[in-house]
Design a protein around this motif. Structure first.
Motif, PDB file in Angstrom:
ATOM      1  N   THR A   1      12.633  10.296  -3.608  1.00 18.95           N
ATOM      2  CA  THR A   1      11.864   9.267  -2.931  1.00 18.95           C
ATOM      3  C   THR A   1      11.098   8.416  -3.945  1.00 18.95           C
ATOM      4  OG1 THR A   1      11.567  10.727  -1.033  1.00 18.95           O
ATOM      5  CG2 THR A   1      10.094   8.837  -1.189  1.00 18.95           C
ATOM      6  N   VAL A   2      11.193   7.107  -3.811  1.00 22.38           N
ATOM      7  CA  VAL A   2      10.405   6.200  -4.652  1.00 22.38           C
ATOM      8  C   VAL A   2       8.934   6.346  -4.277  1.00 22.38           C
ATOM      9  CG1 VAL A   2       9.937   3.787  -5.228  1.00 22.38           C
ATOM     10  CG2 VAL A   2      12.304   4.559  -4.915  1.00 22.38           C
ATOM     11  N   VAL A   3       8.093   6.592  -5.295  1.00 27.94           N
ATOM     12  CA  VAL A   3       6.655   6.734  -5.033  1.00 27.94           C
ATOM     13  C   VAL A   3       5.823   5.664  -5.719  1.00 27.94           C
ATOM     14  CG1 VAL A   3       6.767   9.213  -4.563  1.00 27.94           C
ATOM     15  CG2 VAL A   3       6.429   8.419  -6.926  1.00 27.94           C
TER      16      VAL A   3
ATOM     17  N   VAL B   1       9.458  -5.118  -9.944  1.00 23.46           N
ATOM     18  CA  VAL B   1      10.438  -4.542  -9.020  1.00 23.46           C
ATOM     19  C   VAL B   1      10.244  -5.120  -7.622  1.00 23.46           C
ATOM     20  CG1 VAL B   1      11.270  -2.429  -7.908  1.00 23.46           C
ATOM     21  CG2 VAL B   1      10.632  -2.416 -10.344  1.00 23.46           C
ATOM     22  N   GLY B   2      11.321  -5.701  -7.094  1.00 21.11           N
ATOM     23  CA  GLY B   2      11.251  -6.235  -5.746  1.00 21.11           C
ATOM     24  C   GLY B   2      12.229  -5.606  -4.776  1.00 21.11           C
ATOM     25  N   ALA B   3      13.212  -4.896  -5.307  1.00 20.10           N
ATOM     26  CA  ALA B   3      14.283  -4.362  -4.463  1.00 20.10           C
ATOM     27  C   ALA B   3      13.904  -3.070  -3.753  1.00 20.10           C
ATOM     28  CB  ALA B   3      15.538  -4.139  -5.305  1.00 20.10           C
ATOM     29  N   TRP B   4      12.914  -2.341  -4.271  1.00 22.68           N
ATOM     30  CA  TRP B   4      12.558  -1.038  -3.712  1.00 22.68           C
ATOM     31  C   TRP B   4      11.062  -0.988  -3.425  1.00 22.68           C
ATOM     32  CZ3 TRP B   4      16.921   1.226  -2.508  1.00 22.68           C
ATOM     33  CH2 TRP B   4      18.046   1.032  -3.311  1.00 22.68           C
ATOM     34  N   ARG B   5      10.706  -0.120  -2.474  1.00 22.80           N
ATOM     35  CA  ARG B   5       9.308   0.083  -2.140  1.00 22.80           C
ATOM     36  C   ARG B   5       9.013   1.577  -2.055  1.00 22.80           C
ATOM     37  NH1 ARG B   5       8.480  -3.141   3.326  1.00 22.80           N
ATOM     38  NH2 ARG B   5      10.350  -1.924   3.805  1.00 22.80           N
ATOM     39  N   PRO B   6       7.771   1.991  -2.256  1.00 23.75           N
ATOM     40  CA  PRO B   6       7.428   3.397  -2.063  1.00 23.75           C
ATOM     41  C   PRO B   6       7.869   3.873  -0.679  1.00 23.75           C
ATOM     42  CG  PRO B   6       5.630   2.286  -3.163  1.00 23.75           C
ATOM     43  CD  PRO B   6       6.612   1.217  -2.763  1.00 23.75           C
ATOM     44  N   GLY B   7       8.477   5.043  -0.660  1.00 21.78           N
ATOM     45  CA  GLY B   7       9.012   5.589   0.576  1.00 21.78           C
ATOM     46  C   GLY B   7      10.515   5.479   0.689  1.00 21.78           C
ATOM     47  N   ASP B   8      11.130   4.582  -0.102  1.00 22.83           N
ATOM     48  CA  ASP B   8      12.591   4.460  -0.082  1.00 22.83           C
ATOM     49  C   ASP B   8      13.231   5.703  -0.686  1.00 22.83           C
ATOM     50  OD1 ASP B   8      12.531   1.943   1.053  1.00 22.83           O
ATOM     51  OD2 ASP B   8      12.701   0.883  -0.867  1.00 22.83           O
ATOM     52  N   ARG B   9      14.307   6.167  -0.070  1.00 24.42           N
ATOM     53  CA  ARG B   9      15.077   7.277  -0.637  1.00 24.42           C
ATOM     54  C   ARG B   9      16.239   6.697  -1.428  1.00 24.42           C
ATOM     55  NH1 ARG B   9      16.792  12.116   2.811  1.00 24.42           N
ATOM     56  NH2 ARG B   9      17.846  10.550   4.081  1.00 24.42           N
ATOM     57  N   VAL B  10      16.389   7.140  -2.661  1.00 20.25           N
ATOM     58  CA  VAL B  10      17.389   6.577  -3.558  1.00 20.25           C
ATOM     59  C   VAL B  10      18.063   7.692  -4.356  1.00 20.25           C
ATOM     60  CG1 VAL B  10      16.132   4.399  -3.830  1.00 20.25           C
ATOM     61  CG2 VAL B  10      15.745   6.269  -5.465  1.00 20.25           C
ATOM     62  N   CYS B  11      19.214   7.344  -4.910  1.00 15.88           N
ATOM     63  CA  CYS B  11      19.780   8.117  -6.018  1.00 15.88           C
ATOM     64  C   CYS B  11      19.825   7.183  -7.210  1.00 15.88           C
ATOM     65  CB  CYS B  11      21.153   8.683  -5.686  1.00 15.88           C
ATOM     66  SG  CYS B  11      22.412   7.473  -5.207  1.00 15.88           S
ATOM     67  N   ALA B  12      19.786   7.740  -8.407  1.00 16.18           N
ATOM     68  CA  ALA B  12      19.622   6.882  -9.581  1.00 16.18           C
ATOM     69  C   ALA B  12      20.307   7.450 -10.803  1.00 16.18           C
ATOM     70  CB  ALA B  12      18.133   6.682  -9.876  1.00 16.18           C
TER      71      ALA B  12
END
Length: 333
Positions: free
Chosen positions: A74-76, A82-93
């Protein structure tokens, strides 16, 4: 979101065998302006991790010294650009390092959403292998519909991804593996032909299968004496792609087939590739491969999941070569 000042991570007491890996505690990293900070749920274990642990593969100067090249979670927190993601987004990286930890930074452009239908465990198994395969089979080797590809290490994470991507592209797939069970699994995942390199002369079998024409592309992670054999297996205008050297990188070989058959020999290391190049691969995967998971036309194979503290055991399994598919670390909790 509340971010603690410290986290658990896997440290190396020194370069050496798997038992040099120990659980430690240290500061949570801070994201740069183009990065996101991920609370890690799962991290993938890959061959480059084992090489780094053994002292044979130094991380880039600007990368975390902590092992781990792929995560999901989870992005915290986000860097200011950074504009593409926000805290709370679930990602793989895809990460430059640092995955074996409670928190990890990654370039925002190297993050992807979890494919439809996949959880964090499955998604964490994708970036390193699928970035590598796309970069080498599609971008460098230009594998096309109607061509034939020989994929070594067919039941590794790389091999299983390569078999599926090659089939999706419309290629005929020949894979090699080291046991009858692994050969059967290669066929199950989509290989048209699968060969046991311990009991079969795979060079002769490739000639038989292709009517002595040879294959258009070879994806090789073995090196050593495989290199000359690969050259013999290639058709006119064939492409040999080297991505690792498990049997060594110093060989004595007859290089004349390169001239006589107008061959191309290429290779790459993903970790050292430019950030912009990896961002291009991320965009291609999101557009062309991620939807295949949602439709059930692509899958990942998880062999085993270890708790973070057992990273040494995970490395020992990786180096045994007995696994089929991905080895993972459970980080959260």
């Amino acid at each position: 979101m509340t971010i603690p000042p410290t986290m658990r991570y896997i440290a190396m007491r020194e370069a050496g065998p798997p038992d040099v890996l120990v659980l430690a505690e240290g500061p949570v990293p801070q994201p740069g302006r183009d990065d996101v900070l991920i609370e890690v749920a799962y991290a993938g274990v890959n061959r480059p991790d084992c090489l780094q642990r053994a002292g044979l593969y130094a991380p880039p100067p600007d990368a975390s010294p902590i092992l781990g090249l792929e995560v999901a979670g989870t992005v915290v927190a986000c860097g200011e650009a950074v504009g593409a993601w926000r805290p709370g987004d679930r990602v793989c990286a895809l990460t430059p390092g640092g995955g074996y930890a409670g928190y990890c930074t990654a370039p925002a452009a190297h993050c992807l959403p979890l494919p439809g239908g996949l959880g964090e465990l499955e998604a964490a198994s994708l970036p390193e292998t699928f970035f590598t395969v796309w970069n080498n089979l599609v971008d460098r080797a230009r594998l096309a519909a109607g061509e034939t590809v020989l994929i070594h290490g067919g039941t590794s994470g790389i091999g299983l991804a390569a078999i599926q991507i090659a089939r999706h592209l419309g290629a005929t797939v020949i894979a090699t593996a080291g046991t009858a069970a692994k050969v059967a699994f290669c066929r199950d995942i989509g290989a048209d032909h699968a060969l046991d390199y311990r009991t079969q002369d795979w060079v002769a079998e490739v000639a038989r299968i292709t009517g002595k024409r040879g294959v258009d592309v070879v994806l090789d992670m073995v090196g050593g004496d495989y290199i000359e054999k690969n050259l013999r297996c290639l058709a006119l205008e064939g492409r040999l792609v080297l991505i690792a050297f498990l049997k060594g990188g110093r060989v004595e070989a007859d290089w004349r087939p390169i001239m006589m058959k107008r061959l191309t020999v290429t290779g790459s290391t993903l970790r050292a590739s430019p950030a912009a190049r990896k961002a291009e691969i991320a965009r291609a995967l999101r557009e062309k491969v991620w939807p295949l998971f949602a439709r059930g036309e692509m899958r990942t194979v998880i062999h085993a999941v270890f708790p973070l503290a057992a990273a040494g055991e995970a490395h020992a399994l990786m180096e045994s070569g007995t696994h089929i598919g991905k080895i993972m670390l459970s980080v959260r909790g």
